[in-house]
Design an enzyme around this catalytic site. Structure first.
Site, PDB file in Angstrom:
ATOM      1  N   LYS A   1     -15.768   0.154  10.280  1.00  0.00           N
ATOM      2  CA  LYS A   1     -14.506  -0.439  10.743  1.00  0.00           C
ATOM      3  C   LYS A   1     -14.479  -0.557  12.258  1.00  0.00           C
ATOM      4  CE  LYS A   1     -11.892   0.523   7.404  1.00  0.00           C
ATOM      5  NZ  LYS A   1     -11.017   1.159   6.448  1.00  0.00           N
TER       6      LYS A   1
ATOM      7  N   ASP B   1      -3.559  -6.040   2.467  1.00  0.00           N
ATOM      8  CA  ASP B   1      -4.624  -6.973   2.840  1.00  0.00           C
ATOM      9  C   ASP B   1      -4.333  -8.387   2.361  1.00  0.00           C
ATOM     10  OD1 ASP B   1      -6.359  -5.182   4.187  1.00  0.00           O
ATOM     11  OD2 ASP B   1      -6.785  -4.248   2.242  1.00  0.00           O
TER      12      ASP B   1
ATOM     13  N   LYS C   1     -13.980  -4.271  13.514  1.00  0.00           N
ATOM     14  CA  LYS C   1     -12.677  -4.623  14.115  1.00  0.00           C
ATOM     15  C   LYS C   1     -12.716  -4.540  15.634  1.00  0.00           C
ATOM     16  CE  LYS C   1     -10.200  -3.493   9.960  1.00  0.00           C
ATOM     17  NZ  LYS C   1      -8.880  -3.625   9.384  1.00  0.00           N
TER      18      LYS C   1
ATOM     19  N   PHE D   1      -7.022   3.107  12.192  1.00  0.00           N
ATOM     20  CA  PHE D   1      -7.050   4.204  11.231  1.00  0.00           C
ATOM     21  C   PHE D   1      -7.913   3.792  10.056  1.00  0.00           C
ATOM     22  CE2 PHE D   1      -4.116   7.761  12.047  1.00  0.00           C
ATOM     23  CZ  PHE D   1      -3.753   7.405  13.333  1.00  0.00           C
TER      24      PHE D   1
ATOM     25  N   ASN E   1       0.876  -1.185   0.000  1.00  0.00           N
ATOM     26  CA  ASN E   1       0.000   0.000   0.000  1.00  0.00           C
ATOM     27  C   ASN E   1       0.905   1.223   0.000  1.00  0.00           C
ATOM     28  OD1 ASN E   1      -1.919  -1.917   0.566  1.00  0.00           O
ATOM     29  ND2 ASN E   1      -2.880  -0.736   2.187  1.00  0.00           N
TER      30      ASN E   1
ATOM     31  N   LYS F   1      13.158 -15.166  -9.420  1.00  0.00           N
ATOM     32  CA  LYS F   1      12.480 -14.066 -10.107  1.00  0.00           C
ATOM     33  C   LYS F   1      11.598 -14.618 -11.233  1.00  0.00           C
ATOM     34  CE  LYS F   1      13.196  -9.885 -12.712  1.00  0.00           C
ATOM     35  NZ  LYS F   1      14.109  -9.073 -13.481  1.00  0.00           N
TER      36      LYS F   1
ATOM     37  N   PRO G   1      -3.289 -11.653   7.975  1.00  0.00           N
ATOM     38  CA  PRO G   1      -3.970 -11.476   9.261  1.00  0.00           C
ATOM     39  C   PRO G   1      -4.309 -10.005   9.456  1.00  0.00           C
ATOM     40  CG  PRO G   1      -1.605 -11.807   9.591  1.00  0.00           C
ATOM     41  CD  PRO G   1      -1.872 -12.048   8.131  1.00  0.00           C
ATOM     42  N   ASP G   2      -5.447  -9.731  10.094  1.00  0.00           N
ATOM     43  CA  ASP G   2      -5.790  -8.347  10.432  1.00  0.00           C
ATOM     44  C   ASP G   2      -5.223  -8.067  11.814  1.00  0.00           C
ATOM     45  OD1 ASP G   2      -7.153  -5.999  11.406  1.00  0.00           O
ATOM     46  OD2 ASP G   2      -8.425  -6.194   9.631  1.00  0.00           O
ATOM     47  N   ILE G   3      -4.171  -7.256  11.852  1.00  0.00           N
ATOM     48  CA  ILE G   3      -3.434  -7.038  13.105  1.00  0.00           C
ATOM     49  C   ILE G   3      -4.321  -6.305  14.115  1.00  0.00           C
ATOM     50  CG2 ILE G   3      -1.366  -5.964  14.103  1.00  0.00           C
ATOM     51  CD1 ILE G   3      -0.186  -6.217  11.153  1.00  0.00           C
TER      52      ILE G   3
HETATM   53  O1  C5P Z   1      -9.394  -2.832   6.732  1.00  0.00           O
HETATM   54  P1  C5P Z   1      -8.585  -1.609   6.554  1.00  0.00           P
HETATM   55  O2  C5P Z   1      -7.212  -1.878   6.012  1.00  0.00           O
HETATM   56  O3  C5P Z   1      -9.239  -0.508   5.825  1.00  0.00           O
HETATM   57  O4  C5P Z   1      -8.415  -1.079   8.051  1.00  0.00           O
HETATM   58  C1  C5P Z   1      -7.506  -0.086   8.396  1.00  0.00           C
HETATM   59  C2  C5P Z   1      -7.079  -0.250   9.829  1.00  0.00           C
HETATM   60  O5  C5P Z   1      -6.827  -1.626  10.134  1.00  0.00           O
HETATM   61  C3  C5P Z   1      -5.797   0.439  10.092  1.00  0.00           C
HETATM   62  O6  C5P Z   1      -5.773   0.815  11.458  1.00  0.00           O
HETATM   63  C4  C5P Z   1      -4.760  -0.634   9.792  1.00  0.00           C
HETATM   64  O7  C5P Z   1      -3.530  -0.385  10.461  1.00  0.00           O
HETATM   65  C5  C5P Z   1      -5.451  -1.859  10.343  1.00  0.00           C
HETATM   66  N1  C5P Z   1      -5.103  -3.101   9.642  1.00  0.00           N
HETATM   67  C6  C5P Z   1      -4.357  -4.056  10.298  1.00  0.00           C
HETATM   68  N2  C5P Z   1      -4.076  -5.246   9.663  1.00  0.00           N
HETATM   69  C7  C5P Z   1      -4.528  -5.475   8.402  1.00  0.00           C
HETATM   70  C8  C5P Z   1      -5.276  -4.499   7.731  1.00  0.00           C
HETATM   71  C9  C5P Z   1      -5.532  -3.315   8.382  1.00  0.00           C
HETATM   72  O8  C5P Z   1      -3.945  -3.851  11.433  1.00  0.00           O
HETATM   73  N3  C5P Z   1      -4.231  -6.616   7.815  1.00  0.00           N
END
Ligand code: C5P
Length: 420
Positions: A351, A291, A355, A337, A223, A300, A317-319
């Site tokens: 969100k 994501d 979350k 954020f 990103n 390569k 994983p979504d941290i």
């Molecule tokens: O789902 P999205 O990426 O829009 O959500 C943004 C928020 O989730 C931010 O705080 C980002 O740091 C956190 N995030 C995360 N792990 C991910 C995707 C997003 O911690 N894999």
């Protein structure tokens, strides 16, 4: 990081023949958009008139530590607080000796001792004074303490000798000022000394920057993220007295001082680093985490007759959600954020619920706003208690206000201690 165009420079003029060049330095800095305030020592006034400095800086010149009027208008601590960088030019042997030994018997030396800002010194003195063991020791000690130096240059001097001791030329000093401004200019006190800081005694873990998900050894998915806002929050939290762990993806900006930085590449590495940095009182997910990842190729990938490669994307994983869902050791304040390009608040609300975090800092990052990678940000705080929108502010100021807000929310919440 501050650009010269918006920089506030505090110029300390010591007593040396080179003081006349400081007038030109002030002019050059102002031409480039900097605001210059000057302090002149008693010896400095023997070489140039304070009135000339005032005319060239367009500001009042400060001379006396014990002037009631000056202290009432702008105290000596405030003078340095109100600057991004202190430039001492000419830095005489006497001023350097005082600074090296912590003497503070006039306005200039007191400022140098009391400041929380970086100092750039442009020494100017007779070559024997510059080469004298006492000056060598003082300069070495000041370098160790973080003072920056430009020059002196070799050349013929007013005293008729030739060698090192001539003050660097104004344009050389301007270049050194620009370089000094490109990294953080505030030197925070160690957290344990920030008594009464809004986050004194608290531990903060924060993610910042992008993650890079390798496709093969030379390519990656990522990103866009400069890390400026996340790093600024880490710095502001440290300045507010917190113990801060910053888990940063690959960024091109310097580490904030006073912060423990853990560098990672991928989302999975970021999650592992966050989990080992917990427990904490506050977790702030400011990183732009990719994501998805792909199963990275060992070699390569080559262009071939079969057309472009096809990738099966795997969800990362979504941290933020993982930390917010912790059954034990969940930080008392979990902040996410939401960088969006449309329906910013609506997406942030979704969100917050999805979350299960306590607060979402939302901003519009559509290209027209210039926020992505820029130095300003316009955010809305979206919480269970409603939405608060702030005007457009510098990212450092947004960071300071966010930290104050986090501290407020923390103190109005449950007084649990973090636990592993
Ligand atoms: O789902 P999205 O990426 O829009 O959500 C943004 C928020 O989730 C931010 O705080 C980002 O740091 C956190 N995030 C995360 N792990 C991910 C995707 C997003 O911690 N894999």
């Amino acid at each position: 990081m501050t650009s010269l165009a918006s920089a506030r420079i505090l110029l300390v003029v010591g007593g040396g023949v080179a003081a006349y060049k400081s007038l030109d330095l002030a002019r050059r800095l102002r031409e480039r958009g900097a605001r210059v305030r000057a302090v002149i020592t008693r010896a400095g006034k023997h070489f140039i008139a304070p009135l000339s400095l005032a005319a060239l800086t367009g500001e009042k010149v400060f001379e006396d530590l014990f002037s009631l009027t000056d202290e009432a208008e702008m105290g000596h601590i405030e003078l340095s607080r109100d600057a991004d960088l202190i430039v001492v030019a000419p830095a005489t042997a006497d001023l350097l000796a005082k600074a090296a030994h912590g003497l503070a018997d006039d306005l200039a030396s007191t400022l140098l001792l009391a400041t929380d800002k970086k100092i750039l010194a442009a020494p100017a003195m007779n070559l024997r004074m510059w080469l004298a063991p006492a000056t060598r020791r003082n300069v070495a000690a000041l370098r160790d303490d973080g003072m920056l130096f430009i020059g002196p240059n070799d050349g013929s001097m007013a005293c008729g000798e030739f060698g090192p001791g001539r003050m660097a030329e104004p344009l050389e000093i301007v270049a050194a000022v620009e370089a000094a401004l490109s990294s953080p200019t505030t030197i925070p006190l160690p957290p344990s000394f920030v008594r009464g800081g809004a986050l004194a005694g608290k531990r903060v873990v924060i993610t910042s920057g992008p993650t890079h998900e390798p496709v093969d050894p030379v390519r990656y998915i990522a990103n866009r993220s400069s890390g400026k806002q996340g790093h600024a929050i880490a710095r502001a939290a440290a300045e507010a007295g917190a113990e801060v762990v910053l888990v940063s993806g690959p960024v091109a900006i310097p580490d904030p001082s006073g912060v423990d930085v853990v560098r990672v590449e991928t989302a999975r590495e970021m999650l592992a680093a966050v989990e080992s940095a917990l427990p904490a009182d506050i977790f702030i997910a400011a990183a732009a985490v990719a994501d998805w990842r792909v199963e990275a190729a060992g070699e390569k990938l080559k262009k071939g007759a079969d057309g472009p490669p096809r990738f099966a994307l795997v969800e990362n994983p979504d941290i933020l959600a993982t930390v917010a869902a912790r059954a034990s050791g969940r930080p008392r304040l979990v902040v996410g954020f939401a960088a969006e390009t449309e329906k910013v608040v609506e997406h942030a609300r979704a969100k917050l619920a999805r979350k299960k975090c306590d607060l979402v800092v939302a901003n519009d990052v559509s290209p027209a706003t210039g926020i992505m990678g820029g130095d300003a940000n316009e955010v809305s705080l979206v919480g269970p208690d409603g939405v608060e929108s702030w005007p457009k502010l510098g990212k450092d100021e947004v960071a300071r206000r966010l930290v104050a807000e986090f501290a407020r929310r923390l103190s109005s919440g449950q007084p649990d201690e973090p636990s592993r």
